[in-house]
Scaffold this motif. Structure first.
Motif, PDB file in Angstrom:
ATOM      1  N   PHE A 129       0.576  -1.007   0.179  1.00 19.88           N
ATOM      2  CA  PHE A 129       0.185   0.152   0.236  1.00 19.88           C
ATOM      3  C   PHE A 129       0.416   1.212  -0.061  1.00 19.88           C
ATOM      4  N   ALA A 130       2.150   1.185   0.875  1.00 20.37           N
ATOM      5  CA  ALA A 130       2.532   2.349   1.060  1.00 20.37           C
ATOM      6  C   ALA A 130       4.592   2.698   0.145  1.00 20.37           C
ATOM      7  N   TYR A 131       3.893   1.641  -0.501  1.00 23.03           N
ATOM      8  CA  TYR A 131       4.909   1.412  -2.014  1.00 23.03           C
ATOM      9  C   TYR A 131       4.726   0.984  -3.604  1.00 23.03           C
ATOM     10  N   PHE A 132       5.188   1.020  -4.207  1.00 23.96           N
ATOM     11  CA  PHE A 132       5.383   0.845  -5.869  1.00 23.96           C
ATOM     12  C   PHE A 132       6.179  -0.426  -5.877  1.00 23.96           C
ATOM     13  N   SER A 133       5.475  -0.895  -6.651  1.00 21.47           N
ATOM     14  CA  SER A 133       6.000  -2.477  -6.530  1.00 21.47           C
ATOM     15  C   SER A 133       5.553  -3.198  -8.045  1.00 21.47           C
ATOM     16  N   VAL A 134       6.239  -3.943  -9.133  1.00 21.99           N
ATOM     17  CA  VAL A 134       5.824  -4.436 -10.288  1.00 21.99           C
ATOM     18  C   VAL A 134       5.301  -5.367  -9.587  1.00 21.99           C
ATOM     19  N   TRP A 135       3.980  -5.831 -10.476  1.00 24.30           N
ATOM     20  CA  TRP A 135       2.789  -7.021 -10.172  1.00 24.30           C
ATOM     21  C   TRP A 135       2.455  -6.419  -8.361  1.00 24.30           C
ATOM     22  N   ARG A 136       2.381  -5.391  -8.526  1.00 25.12           N
ATOM     23  CA  ARG A 136       2.011  -4.992  -7.100  1.00 25.12           C
ATOM     24  C   ARG A 136       0.636  -5.229  -7.105  1.00 25.12           C
ATOM     25  N   ASN A 137      -0.870  -5.116  -7.978  1.00 22.46           N
ATOM     26  CA  ASN A 137      -1.391  -5.626  -7.348  1.00 22.46           C
ATOM     27  C   ASN A 137      -1.967  -7.329  -7.124  1.00 22.46           C
ATOM     28  N   SER A 138      -1.655  -8.092  -8.394  1.00 21.33           N
ATOM     29  CA  SER A 138      -1.074  -9.068  -7.844  1.00 21.33           C
ATOM     30  C   SER A 138      -0.756  -9.883  -6.781  1.00 21.33           C
ATOM     31  N   LYS A 139       0.616  -9.166  -6.451  1.00 23.61           N
ATOM     32  CA  LYS A 139       1.156 -10.043  -5.109  1.00 23.61           C
ATOM     33  C   LYS A 139       0.133  -9.309  -4.045  1.00 23.61           C
ATOM     34  N   SER A 140      -0.678  -7.976  -3.900  1.00 22.04           N
ATOM     35  CA  SER A 140      -1.924  -7.948  -2.916  1.00 22.04           C
ATOM     36  C   SER A 140      -1.739  -9.297  -2.827  1.00 22.04           C
ATOM     37  N   PHE A 141      -3.662 -10.096  -3.849  1.00 24.38           N
ATOM     38  CA  PHE A 141      -4.406 -11.015  -4.238  1.00 24.38           C
ATOM     39  C   PHE A 141      -3.680 -11.846  -2.980  1.00 24.38           C
ATOM     40  N   LEU A 142      -2.696 -11.596  -3.696  1.00 23.67           N
ATOM     41  CA  LEU A 142      -1.396 -13.405  -3.261  1.00 23.67           C
ATOM     42  C   LEU A 142      -1.213 -13.600  -1.458  1.00 23.67           C
ATOM     43  N   ALA A 143      -1.113 -11.913  -1.294  1.00 23.91           N
ATOM     44  CA  ALA A 143      -0.870 -12.302   0.503  1.00 23.91           C
ATOM     45  C   ALA A 143      -2.290 -12.066   1.245  1.00 23.91           C
ATOM     46  N   PHE A 144      -3.170 -11.935   0.447  1.00 18.52           N
ATOM     47  CA  PHE A 144      -4.669 -11.843   1.254  1.00 18.52           C
ATOM     48  C   PHE A 144      -4.681 -13.304   0.800  1.00 18.52           C
ATOM     49  N   ALA A 145      -4.814 -13.986  -0.605  1.00 18.50           N
ATOM     50  CA  ALA A 145      -4.884 -15.036  -0.666  1.00 18.50           C
ATOM     51  C   ALA A 145      -4.583 -16.088   1.516  1.00 18.50           C
TER      52      ALA A 145
END
Length: 303
Positions: A241-257
């Motif tokens: 949420f705080a910093y930009f990252s490549v594949w940021r949205n995909s990583k957030s979904f994996l963290a949620f999973a």
């Protein structure tokens, strides 16, 4: 009219011009833009490998790879995806045509002026998009620009180009800079606080689980792993949420999973309301990450 106006190839190390398109345009604003391009070409090593500079009615776009920079001037309305496809074609052809040793040993400006023939042909193709769309893969470049938008050069960067910070060290590390994200909203702050709270609760329960294992050998150590994985997932979502990252949205979904899976495993230690709370916070955090996009994100273009 949207079109490519000028292009050049330079050596990144010292800004030596290797080749450029020939033109006889006398427009004052275009000449000023080309002057800025020349200033940029001498400092490419201080910038990310893909950048855009907006200057009045024109844009300067450039990429750099393997010690060579590829720059172009186009009208401000020219689509970004086409501009970087154009530069990508120049890069591929130049790499195939000239070997690294020859590039590094070049002493005179415009040692590869014959490359201008390819630049002119490519420029003509890209100034006629109707016949172009079947010859290049726009989808790949659109995806790449979405995942890693070109860095928008700022007035501070321009001041450095004009000589006010000639000896300033490069402020970019690695291949590309950290992208600036949109301003934080109140829901984003709330989601981040709740996510940290969930991470703290998981950490506390994990420590208590370790104490219970030390006192009772029958306890399941997998519970400890599940608690700590939940903690890591919550904190990683805060980072995304705080910093930009490549594949940021995909990583957030994996963290949620991972949050969902860890809470499913802990169903014997938590009641349904506790599990729903942790999952709801994870989902809310994932949504806020999705909504907080990088500034200057490249839009879609249909050609």
């Amino acid at each position: 009219m949207s079109m490519v106006l000028f292009a050049s190839v330079v050596r990144v190390g010292d800004g030596l011009p290797l080749s450029a398109s020939t033109d006889y345009e006398q427009d004052k604003e275009l000449q000023e833009t080309k002057r800025l391009l020349k200033g940029l070409s001498k400092k490419l090593g201080q910038f990310p490998d893909r950048c855009t500079l907006r200057t009045g009615p024109y844009n300067i776009n450039f990429t750099s790879s393997l010690g060579v920079g590829y720059l172009m001037v186009c009208t401000a309305s020219y689509p970004n995806v086409l501009a970087f496809c154009f530069l990508d074609e120049l890069q591929k052809e130049f790499i195939v045509t000239y070997d690294t040793k020859r590039i590094e040993s070049a002493m005179r400006p415009y040692s590869f002026i014959e490359f201008d023939t390819f630049i002119q042909k490519t420029k003509q193709r890209y100034n006629n998009p109707r016949s172009l769309s079947t010859k290049i893969n726009l989808a790949d470049m659109q995806t790449e620009i979405k995942l890693r938008p070109p860095y928008q050069l700022s007035p501070e960067d321009l001041r450095a180009i004009n000589g006010f910070s000639v000896h300033a060290p490069s402020k970019y590390k690695g291949i590309a800079p950290t992208q600036m994200l949109e301003p934080v909203t109140l829901p984003g702050i709330v989601s981040c606080v709740l996510s940290i709270l969930c991470g703290g609760l998981n950490l506390l329960r994990g420590v208590h689980a370790i104490e219970s294992i030390l006192q009772n050998d029958d306890e399941d150590f997998n519970y400890v792993i599940a608690f700590f994985l939940g903690t890591a997932a919550c904190l990683y979502q805060c980072y995304l949420f705080a910093y930009f990252s490549v594949w940021r949205n995909s990583k957030s979904f994996l963290a949620f999973a991972l949050i969902c899976l860890s809470n499913m495993y802990l169903y014997e230690l938590r009641n349904i309301w506790q599990i729903l709370f942790h999952v709801a916070v994870g989902a809310f955090m994932t949504l806020q990450i999705r909504l907080r996009q990088p500034l200057g994100k490249a839009p879609d273009y249909n050609v």
